[in-house]
Design a protein around this motif. Sequence first.
Motif, PDB file in Angstrom:
ATOM      1  N   TRP A   1     -41.472   9.117   8.837  1.00 28.96           N
ATOM      2  CA  TRP A   1     -40.649  10.047   9.610  1.00 28.96           C
ATOM      3  C   TRP A   1     -40.213  11.218   8.735  1.00 28.96           C
ATOM      4  CZ3 TRP A   1     -35.633  11.812   9.040  1.00 28.96           C
ATOM      5  CH2 TRP A   1     -35.084  12.500  10.125  1.00 28.96           C
ATOM      6  N   PHE A   2     -39.822  10.912   7.508  1.00 30.28           N
ATOM      7  CA  PHE A   2     -39.355  11.948   6.590  1.00 30.28           C
ATOM      8  C   PHE A   2     -40.433  13.006   6.372  1.00 30.28           C
ATOM      9  CE2 PHE A   2     -39.096  13.658   2.295  1.00 30.28           C
ATOM     10  CZ  PHE A   2     -37.785  14.107   2.238  1.00 30.28           C
ATOM     11  N   PHE A   3     -41.679  12.573   6.165  1.00 30.29           N
ATOM     12  CA  PHE A   3     -42.739  13.518   5.839  1.00 30.29           C
ATOM     13  C   PHE A   3     -43.354  14.176   7.072  1.00 30.29           C
ATOM     14  CE2 PHE A   3     -42.773  11.191   1.780  1.00 30.29           C
ATOM     15  CZ  PHE A   3     -42.748  12.280   0.917  1.00 30.29           C
ATOM     16  N   GLU A   4     -43.238  13.535   8.232  1.00 33.55           N
ATOM     17  CA  GLU A   4     -43.852  14.101   9.428  1.00 33.55           C
ATOM     18  C   GLU A   4     -42.903  14.938  10.267  1.00 33.55           C
ATOM     19  OE1 GLU A   4     -45.507  10.823  11.556  1.00 33.55           O
ATOM     20  OE2 GLU A   4     -47.183  10.542  10.151  1.00 33.55           O
ATOM     21  N   THR A   5     -41.604  14.863   9.992  1.00 33.79           N
ATOM     22  CA  THR A   5     -40.624  15.581  10.795  1.00 33.79           C
ATOM     23  C   THR A   5     -40.441  16.990  10.260  1.00 33.79           C
ATOM     24  OG1 THR A   5     -39.458  13.519  11.254  1.00 33.79           O
ATOM     25  CG2 THR A   5     -38.256  15.567  11.650  1.00 33.79           C
ATOM     26  N   PRO A   6     -40.737  17.996  11.077  1.00 27.67           N
ATOM     27  CA  PRO A   6     -40.562  19.364  10.595  1.00 27.67           C
ATOM     28  C   PRO A   6     -39.085  19.723  10.505  1.00 27.67           C
ATOM     29  CG  PRO A   6     -41.171  19.375  12.910  1.00 27.67           C
ATOM     30  CD  PRO A   6     -41.257  17.945  12.462  1.00 27.67           C
ATOM     31  N   GLY A   7     -38.793  20.706   9.684  1.00 32.93           N
ATOM     32  CA  GLY A   7     -37.425  21.187   9.598  1.00 32.93           C
ATOM     33  C   GLY A   7     -37.077  22.079  10.770  1.00 32.93           C
ATOM     34  N   VAL A   8     -35.804  22.367  10.913  1.00 33.86           N
ATOM     35  CA  VAL A   8     -35.346  23.307  11.928  1.00 33.86           C
ATOM     36  C   VAL A   8     -34.693  24.491  11.217  1.00 33.86           C
ATOM     37  CG1 VAL A   8     -35.015  21.555  13.692  1.00 33.86           C
ATOM     38  CG2 VAL A   8     -33.130  22.110  12.166  1.00 33.86           C
ATOM     39  N   PRO A   9     -34.785  25.682  11.793  1.00 36.69           N
ATOM     40  CA  PRO A   9     -34.175  26.844  11.150  1.00 36.69           C
ATOM     41  C   PRO A   9     -32.653  26.699  11.089  1.00 36.69           C
ATOM     42  CG  PRO A   9     -35.719  27.511  12.881  1.00 36.69           C
ATOM     43  CD  PRO A   9     -35.500  26.039  13.034  1.00 36.69           C
ATOM     44  N   VAL A  10     -32.097  27.068   9.952  1.00 42.79           N
ATOM     45  CA  VAL A  10     -30.641  27.084   9.781  1.00 42.79           C
ATOM     46  C   VAL A  10     -30.281  28.487   9.290  1.00 42.79           C
ATOM     47  CG1 VAL A  10     -28.652  25.955   8.756  1.00 42.79           C
ATOM     48  CG2 VAL A  10     -30.743  24.642   9.137  1.00 42.79           C
ATOM     49  N   PRO A  11     -29.952  29.387  10.215  1.00 39.22           N
ATOM     50  CA  PRO A  11     -29.715  30.774   9.812  1.00 39.22           C
ATOM     51  C   PRO A  11     -28.417  30.944   9.022  1.00 39.22           C
ATOM     52  CG  PRO A  11     -29.238  30.473  12.135  1.00 39.22           C
ATOM     53  CD  PRO A  11     -29.843  29.185  11.661  1.00 39.22           C
ATOM     54  N   ALA A  12     -28.272  32.108   8.436  1.00 42.36           N
ATOM     55  CA  ALA A  12     -27.143  32.365   7.544  1.00 42.36           C
ATOM     56  C   ALA A  12     -25.796  32.157   8.228  1.00 42.36           C
ATOM     57  CB  ALA A  12     -27.236  33.781   6.987  1.00 42.36           C
ATOM     58  N   ALA A  13     -25.672  32.570   9.483  1.00 44.80           N
ATOM     59  CA  ALA A  13     -24.384  32.421  10.174  1.00 44.80           C
ATOM     60  C   ALA A  13     -24.016  30.950  10.315  1.00 44.80           C
ATOM     61  CB  ALA A  13     -24.455  33.096  11.540  1.00 44.80           C
ATOM     62  N   GLN A  14     -24.999  30.103  10.588  1.00 42.65           N
ATOM     63  CA  GLN A  14     -24.727  28.673  10.719  1.00 42.65           C
ATOM     64  C   GLN A  14     -24.376  28.069   9.369  1.00 42.65           C
ATOM     65  OE1 GLN A  14     -27.902  26.432  12.530  1.00 42.65           O
ATOM     66  NE2 GLN A  14     -26.911  24.461  12.162  1.00 42.65           N
ATOM     67  N   VAL A  15     -25.085  28.468   8.317  1.00 47.69           N
ATOM     68  CA  VAL A  15     -24.765  27.978   6.975  1.00 47.69           C
ATOM     69  C   VAL A  15     -23.340  28.333   6.605  1.00 47.69           C
ATOM     70  CG1 VAL A  15     -25.297  28.244   4.517  1.00 47.69           C
ATOM     71  CG2 VAL A  15     -27.145  27.928   6.166  1.00 47.69           C
ATOM     72  N   LYS A  16     -22.925  29.566   6.899  1.00 45.53           N
ATOM     73  CA  LYS A  16     -21.552  29.981   6.577  1.00 45.53           C
ATOM     74  C   LYS A  16     -20.533  29.150   7.342  1.00 45.53           C
ATOM     75  CE  LYS A  16     -18.551  33.973   6.005  1.00 45.53           C
ATOM     76  NZ  LYS A  16     -17.353  33.190   6.344  1.00 45.53           N
ATOM     77  N   GLU A  17     -20.787  28.898   8.624  1.00 43.55           N
ATOM     78  CA  GLU A  17     -19.870  28.066   9.412  1.00 43.55           C
ATOM     79  C   GLU A  17     -19.755  26.666   8.821  1.00 43.55           C
ATOM     80  OE1 GLU A  17     -21.188  28.019  13.418  1.00 43.55           O
ATOM     81  OE2 GLU A  17     -20.734  30.134  13.795  1.00 43.55           O
ATOM     82  N   LEU A  18     -20.877  26.100   8.417  1.00 47.04           N
ATOM     83  CA  LEU A  18     -20.855  24.757   7.838  1.00 47.04           C
ATOM     84  C   LEU A  18     -20.095  24.733   6.516  1.00 47.04           C
ATOM     85  CD1 LEU A  18     -24.572  23.823   8.586  1.00 47.04           C
ATOM     86  CD2 LEU A  18     -22.550  22.780   9.636  1.00 47.04           C
ATOM     87  N   ILE A  19     -20.303  25.743   5.691  1.00 43.15           N
ATOM     88  CA  ILE A  19     -19.584  25.833   4.418  1.00 43.15           C
ATOM     89  C   ILE A  19     -18.083  25.947   4.664  1.00 43.15           C
ATOM     90  CG2 ILE A  19     -19.180  27.326   2.418  1.00 43.15           C
ATOM     91  CD1 ILE A  19     -22.211  27.982   2.542  1.00 43.15           C
ATOM     92  N   ASP A  20     -17.716  26.802   5.602  1.00 44.02           N
ATOM     93  CA  ASP A  20     -16.291  27.026   5.887  1.00 44.02           C
ATOM     94  C   ASP A  20     -15.618  25.789   6.461  1.00 44.02           C
ATOM     95  OD1 ASP A  20     -16.532  29.610   4.962  1.00 44.02           O
ATOM     96  OD2 ASP A  20     -16.650  30.531   6.960  1.00 44.02           O
ATOM     97  N   SER A  21     -16.398  24.907   7.077  1.00 51.33           N
ATOM     98  CA  SER A  21     -15.813  23.716   7.700  1.00 51.33           C
ATOM     99  C   SER A  21     -15.665  22.551   6.723  1.00 51.33           C
ATOM    100  CB  SER A  21     -16.674  23.266   8.886  1.00 51.33           C
ATOM    101  OG  SER A  21     -17.916  22.728   8.449  1.00 51.33           O
ATOM    102  N   ALA A  22     -16.148  22.703   5.496  1.00 51.81           N
ATOM    103  CA  ALA A  22     -16.132  21.596   4.536  1.00 51.81           C
ATOM    104  C   ALA A  22     -14.712  21.210   4.144  1.00 51.81           C
ATOM    105  CB  ALA A  22     -16.930  21.975   3.295  1.00 51.81           C
ATOM    106  N   VAL A  23     -14.490  19.926   4.010  1.00 50.71           N
ATOM    107  CA  VAL A  23     -13.223  19.368   3.521  1.00 50.71           C
ATOM    108  C   VAL A  23     -13.549  18.532   2.292  1.00 50.71           C
ATOM    109  CG1 VAL A  23     -11.294  17.842   4.040  1.00 50.71           C
ATOM    110  CG2 VAL A  23     -12.228  19.332   5.829  1.00 50.71           C
ATOM    111  N   ARG A  24     -12.817  18.753   1.219  1.00 51.17           N
ATOM    112  CA  ARG A  24     -13.156  18.064  -0.021  1.00 51.17           C
ATOM    113  C   ARG A  24     -12.818  16.588   0.078  1.00 51.17           C
ATOM    114  NH1 ARG A  24     -12.293  20.721  -6.003  1.00 51.17           N
ATOM    115  NH2 ARG A  24     -13.996  19.557  -7.016  1.00 51.17           N
ATOM    116  N   GLY A  25     -13.805  15.764  -0.197  1.00 52.04           N
ATOM    117  CA  GLY A  25     -13.616  14.325  -0.147  1.00 52.04           C
ATOM    118  C   GLY A  25     -13.933  13.697  -1.485  1.00 52.04           C
ATOM    119  N   VAL A  26     -14.407  12.475  -1.457  1.00 53.97           N
ATOM    120  CA  VAL A  26     -14.762  11.761  -2.683  1.00 53.97           C
ATOM    121  C   VAL A  26     -15.981  12.424  -3.303  1.00 53.97           C
ATOM    122  CG1 VAL A  26     -15.505   9.552  -3.627  1.00 53.97           C
ATOM    123  CG2 VAL A  26     -13.817   9.616  -1.778  1.00 53.97           C
TER     124      VAL A  26
END
Length: 249
Positions: free
Chosen positions: A215-240
Amino acid sequence: MTKTLGLIGTGMIGGTLARLAVAAGLNVVLSNSRGPETLADLVTELGGQARAATPAAAAEAGDLVVATVPLHAYEQLPAAALAGKIVIDTMNYYPERDGRIAELDSDELTSSALVQRHLAGSRLVKAFNNIDFHRLSTSARPAGAADRSALPIAGDDPAAKAEVIALLDALGYDAVDTGSLADSWRVEPGTPVYVQPYFPGQTPEGVGQDEAFRWFFETPGVPVPAAQVKELIDSAVRGVAGGKLLPGA
């Protein structure tokens, strides 16, 4: 302008970056801890734009140098040879592999800040640490492509970050500036932008190891544009600190 990319470490991420760099017209100087002769097959695959060397020689040859070794080996990076260089840190903290590191477990330092402390004469930029090697290879797209993905970077030197952003662009990715090395926890294992967004779904449950790897090798990636990356970064909460070592990470 980067003409030669030095690589210290030629595992899954390092080998993928070497292939992307050669495809982009760059020269690459490969190295690992086992000696240049062990890289003969990869050099042959890459062709005339590639050669193998010692880590110190790869450091000296590279306009930019990628440090892509297990984090527990960071003190083996040749600090003297890397002095004055821009060093791209792809490393992540996986306690099951690296052992416990007190400065990371206490949040005194991020893993990149720890590496920067060792490479005091270098300008460190965190990049390529949040995507697995297979998606890193298959998701690269030309500038302006509608399905181009972005990757986060972090660093303390604006000029160094600009050089790495230009490299990402040449290799097929947009970049999102996360901030300083102290801020790079936002892209470490366990955060929202780490690995999973580049997959179309979760690893299937209840399957054997062979099926999971298929599954790992046969599953293609999906586009993650810059706006989505920024949203994900901004949503991070520091954990362990630290994360689970994933296939291809």
